[in-house]
Design a protein around this motif. Structure first.
Motif, short mmCIF file in Angstrom:
data_model
loop_
_atom_site.label_atom_id
_atom_site.label_comp_id
_atom_site.label_asym_id
_atom_site.label_seq_id
_atom_site.Cartn_x
_atom_site.Cartn_y
_atom_site.Cartn_z
N VAL A 84 -6.00 1.15 -3.96
CA VAL A 84 -5.37 1.39 -5.24
C VAL A 84 -4.15 2.28 -4.97
N GLY A 114 -12.87 1.76 -11.20
CA GLY A 114 -12.53 1.64 -9.79
C GLY A 114 -13.71 1.21 -8.94
N TYR A 174 -2.56 -3.08 -6.41
CA TYR A 174 -3.75 -3.23 -5.59
C TYR A 174 -3.40 -4.01 -4.34
N THR A 200 0.14 0.96 -11.44
CA THR A 200 -0.81 0.82 -10.34
C THR A 200 -0.73 -0.57 -9.74
#
Length: 181
Positions: A20, A68, A9, A7
């Motif tokens: 995300v 999140g 950002y 992941t």
């Protein structure tokens, strides 16, 4: 990017959000509202928290990566920009362009513990791999400030080119006691 590489950002300054992104598919899997004008991001070494400098709201958002969501917002100096986390995850440093300072944040207390005066217009920031120093580019001064993290003091100021905007620290490979192997 998270420690597992799955992941990443992205700070979206115009919308006050962080996207995300799943690296395997290149798709946006979520959007997290944060403060005004998110500018720079720093992930804790354990990947649990994302720190976001918010240029127009003069604060740093703490994002709980698992949920999140923004879990906290920490007031800092004027116009926070560059941001970095110590390798031990205990401190976050943010360059405050409008105050000519670097704010040192305790990640445990989620508060600024010291404000360190640097050159004019600090914007870029990097933490040394061992966490002992913070390097800050000062746009208006044309300098680089070196901060000793154990004392919270500037130990060196180096004249560099006009308008420096970023700093990167190279990790030396094959160096033993200051000499190349």
């Amino acid at each position: 990017m998270t420690p597992d590489g799955c992941t990443l950002y992205v700070a979206n300054a115009a919308s006050g959000t962080v996207s995300v992104v799943r690296t395997a598919t290149g798709t946006v899997t979520g959007t997290i509202p944060v403060g005004g004008g998110p500018t720079a991001l720093a992930l804790t070494p354990d990947g649990r928290h994302l720190y976001v400098s918010n240029l127009t709201s003069d604060d740093v958002s703490v994002v709980d990566v698992h949920d999140g969501t923004e879990s906290d917002r920490i007031p800092v100096g004027d116009q926070p920009a560059g941001i970095g986390v110590r390798p031990d995850g205990r401190r976050v440093y943010v360059a405050d362009i409008g105050s000519d300072t670097v704010s040192a944040i305790s990640t445990r207390r989620r508060a600024v513990t010291e404000s360190i005066g640097v050159g004019r217009g600090p914007n870029g920031l990097a933490v040394s791999p061992d966490g002992s120093r913070v390097f800050v580019s000062n746009f208006d001064a044309g300098t680089l400030s070196v901060i000793d993290t154990s004392t919270g003091r500037v130990t060196h100021t180096v004249a560099v080119g006009d308008g420096p905007t970023g700093v990167a620290v190279a990790v030396a490979v094959g160096v033993t006691q200051g000499k190349r192997a």
